[in-house]
Design an enzyme around this catalytic site. Structure first.
Site, PDB file in Angstrom:
ATOM      1  N   SER A 268       0.979  -1.261  -0.104  1.00 56.78           N
ATOM      2  CA  SER A 268       0.012  -0.074  -0.216  1.00 56.78           C
ATOM      3  C   SER A 268       0.921   1.219  -0.083  1.00 56.78           C
ATOM      4  O   SER A 268       0.454   2.158  -0.649  1.00 56.78           O
ATOM      5  CB  SER A 268      -1.133   0.022   1.248  1.00 56.78           C
ATOM      6  OG  SER A 268      -0.358  -0.265   2.380  1.00 56.78           O
ATOM      7  N   HIS A 322       1.569   4.880   4.370  1.00 57.00           N
ATOM      8  CA  HIS A 322       0.852   5.476   3.179  1.00 57.00           C
ATOM      9  C   HIS A 322       0.991   6.881   2.956  1.00 57.00           C
ATOM     10  O   HIS A 322       1.176   7.446   1.727  1.00 57.00           O
ATOM     11  CB  HIS A 322      -0.768   5.601   3.800  1.00 57.00           C
ATOM     12  CG  HIS A 322      -1.501   4.023   3.757  1.00 57.00           C
ATOM     13  ND1 HIS A 322      -2.886   3.972   4.096  1.00 57.00           N
ATOM     14  CD2 HIS A 322      -0.782   2.845   3.352  1.00 57.00           C
ATOM     15  CE1 HIS A 322      -2.913   2.733   3.917  1.00 57.00           C
ATOM     16  NE2 HIS A 322      -1.915   1.981   3.247  1.00 57.00           N
TER      17      HIS A 322
END
Length: 492
Positions: A268, A322
Site C-alpha cells: 500500500s 501511506h
C-alpha cells in the site's frame, strides 16, 4: 448494475443513414449539451468525462465510430467494483439527447460546426501523454487479462503476479491464509523497527511484497491494477517500476520512523506512491484538462478516505507508510516532468531515475543511521534479565543434603545478588525512549524483584533463627508475586 474492472457498460448502435462525419458532430454536440468534458477528438470518435457529483465519480464515455456502427462505452474512473447503474444511465442519456440534437440542428449550423470541428487539428501525436487513460483499460477483456503483460500495461501485471506468488508460497509453507502471525511475517521479511535497525535493512524492501492475509492482498492488488492501468501508459515501464520501488522504500522508512513496535508489511505504501505521482502530473499542464478534472477529485477522495480511515484507533492501517509513499510519489512525479515533456529522450529519463534512486537511497541511509533503536537495545538486554532470573531461582534446586550454611550462602551470594542485578538493569532502561506499556511492565518487574529479595531474606532469617515465624511473611510475598505474574501475562 455493472460489475467488473473497471465497472462499465457498452452498447453498439447502427449508423443507419448517418455518415461518420455527421454522427461525430452530433455526438460531440450531444456530449457538450450534457455538460460532459470532451477531449481526444479524431475522425473515429472521442472521449468525454461526466461531471463529478454525489451520484457520479466522473465516468469516462468512449464513442467509437466505425463504417456502419458506433460503439458507446461508459466506464468508471474511480476505484470501485460496482457502478450501481451509472454507466447504463449515461448511455441512455446520450442516446436520448442525441436524437434531440440531430433533429433540432439546422443545415446551416451543421455546416458551420463541421468547418469549426476540422479547423481544430485532431491529436496525432504518438506521445503516451496524448492518450486517454482508457487506452490500456480497454485491453482488459476478462479476469485473466489483468495478469497478461501488454505494451502499455507491462510492469503492473508482473508486480501483481510476483506479489501473489509470494503470498501463495507463504501459505503453502504454513502461514495462515487469513491472519498471519507476527512471527510468520517477521520470518518472511516484514518491517519491524527493532530488527530492521539491527542490521536487517533489507526488510525495508521485502516488506513491500508481503501481505497480512488474503483480504489485505486483494485490496492492495485491486488498487495496484487500477493505478497501473492509469499511470503506466503515461510513465512507461522504467519510470513506473522506479516510482513503485522508490516510493515503497520511502514508505518503509516513514513507517520505521513513526512506529516503534509495529510489524509493517504490504504494497500500500508503494501504491500510494503511485497515486502521489499521478496527482503530481494532474497538477501540471502535461495532461489534458478533461483528464485532470475527471481524475483529480476521485483520486483525492480515495486518498483522503484511506488516510482518514487510518486515523481510527486499532484500524490496523499503517498511515505513516501511506503518507510517506504519497509524499515521496508527489516529489517523484514532479521530478519526472522534464523527461515526460521530452518523452523520447532515453538519456534524460535514465538520468532522472538514477538521480532519484541515489537521493532516495542516501536519504534512507541517513534516516536509518540516525534513528535510535531503543526498542532493539531493550529487547537484547532484557534477555539478561531472563538469564539472571534463572540463576537466582537455582537456589530452589539445591540437593536435599545441603547444609544450612550453604543454603544461606547460596540465597545471599547468588539469589539476592542476581535479583539486585536485575533491579539495576531495569533502572538502566529509564534512559531509553520506550513505549508507555513497556515502562509500566518494567516498574512491575522491579516490584517483582523486590518481593523476591524480601522473600529470600525471610528464608535466610528463618534458617538462621530456626523458626517458622516468617512463614506468613514468605507466603504473603508469594501471593503478591503470583498476582504480579498474572498481571504481566495479561500485559503481553
Amino acid at each position: 448494475m455493472a460489475f467488473g474492472f473497471p465497472p462499465k457498460h457498452k452498447e453498439i448502435f447502427q449508423l443507419d443513414n448517418i455518415d461518420k462525419e455527421h454522427y461525430l458532430l452530433f455526438a460531440i454536440e450531444t456530449a457538450k449539451q450534457l455538460n460532459w468534458d470532451v477531449s481526444f477528438i479524431n475522425e473515429s470518435g472521442f472521449v468525454a468525462y461526466t461531471n463529478f457529483s454525489m451520484v457520479s465519480w466522473s465516468e469516462e464515455v468512449n464513442i467509437t465510430i466505425e463504417e456502419k456502427s458506433v460503439t458507446i462505452k461508459s466506464a468508471c474512473t474511480s476505484i470501485q467494483i460496482f457502478d450501481w447503474g451509472k454507466n447504463k444511465k449515461n448511455i441512455n442519456l446520450f442516446v436520448s439527447k442525441f436524437e434531440e440534437v440531430k433533429n433540432t440542428m439546422s443545415q446551416e449550423d451543421i455546416n458551420s460546426k463541421l468547418i469549426e470541428l476540422w479547423q481544430k487539428n485532431p491529436r496525432t501525436e504518438n506521445n503516451a501523454l496524448s492518450k486517454p487513460p482508457s487506452t490500456s483499460k480497454n485491453k482488459l477483456t476478462g479476469f485473466f487479462s489483468v495478469f497478461k503483460p501488454t505494451k502499455d500495461y507491462f510492469v503492473t501485471p508482473i508486480l501483481l503476479l510476483t506479489t501473489i506468488s509470494i503470498f501463495l508460497i507463504m501459505v503453502l509453507s504454513g502461514v495462515n491464509f487469513f491472519a498471519p502471525s507476527g512471527e510468520s511475517l517477521l520470518n518472511w521479511g516484514a518491517n519491524f523497527k527493532p530488527m530492521t535497525l539491527d542490521g536487517q535493512w533489507w526488510r525495508l524492501f521485502t516488506a513491500i511484497f508481503l501481505h497480512i492475509g488474503i483480504f489485505h492482498l486483494l485490496m492492495n492488488m485491486y488498487a495496484l491494477v487500477y493505478i497501473g492501468l492509469l499511470l503506466e501508459p503515461y510513465l512507461g515501464k522504467t519510470r513506473f517500476i522506479g516510482a513503485y520501488l522508490l516510493t515503497g522504500i520511502a514508505s518503509s522508512i516513514a513507517s520505521l520512523w513513526y512506529h516503534d513496535i509495529t510489524i509493517s508489511a504490504g504494497a500500500s505504501g508503494a501504491i500510494f506512491g503511485l497515486y502521489g505521482v499521478f496527482l503530481a502530473l494532474l497538477t501540471t499542464n502535461l495532461l489534458d484538462k478533461s483528464v485532470k478534472k475527471a481524475f483529480m477529485t476521485s483520486i483525492l477522495v480515495f486518498v483522503g478516505y484511506n488516510i482518514v480511515n487510518g486515523l481510527k484507533p486499532d484500524s490496523g492501517i499503517d498511515n505513516a507508510a501511506h503518507i510517506g509513499g504519497l509524499l515521496s510519489g508527489f516529489i517523484i512525479g514532479y521530478a519526472f516532468v522534464p523527461s515526460l515533456k521530452n518523452f523520447e529522450s532515453k538519456k534524460l529519463k535514465l538520468s532522472t531515475i538514477t538521480a532519484l534512486t541515489v537521493i532516495t537511497l542516501l536519504s534512507s541511509i541517513l534516516v536509518y543511521k540516525i534513528l535510535p533503536n531503543d526498542i532493539g537495545k531493550y529487547e537484547k538486554e532484557i534477555q539478561q534479565f531472563v538469564s539472571m532470573e534463572a540463576k537466582a531461582l537455582e537456589v530452589f534446586n539445591l540437593p536435599d543434603d545441603t547444609s544450612e550454611e550453604q543454603y544461606i550462602d547460596e540465597f545471599t551470594k547468588h539469589g539476592i545478588y542476581y535479583w539486585n542485578e536485575n533491579i539495576k538493569l531495569l533502572d538502566s532502561f529509564k534512559e531509553l525512549d520506550l513505549p508507555a506499556h513497556i515502562r509500566t511492565r518494567n516498574l512491575i518487574l522491579r516490584e517483582y524483584c523486590e518481593l523476591r529479595i524480601k522473600s529470600y531474606e525471610f528464608v535466610c532469617k528463618s534458617i538462621e533463627e530456626d523458626t517458622d515465624a516468617y512463614e506468613i511473611a514468605i507466603d504473603d510475598c508469594n501471593k503478591k508475586m503470583e498476582k504480579i505474574i498474572s498481571t504481566l501475562t495479561n500485559l503481553q
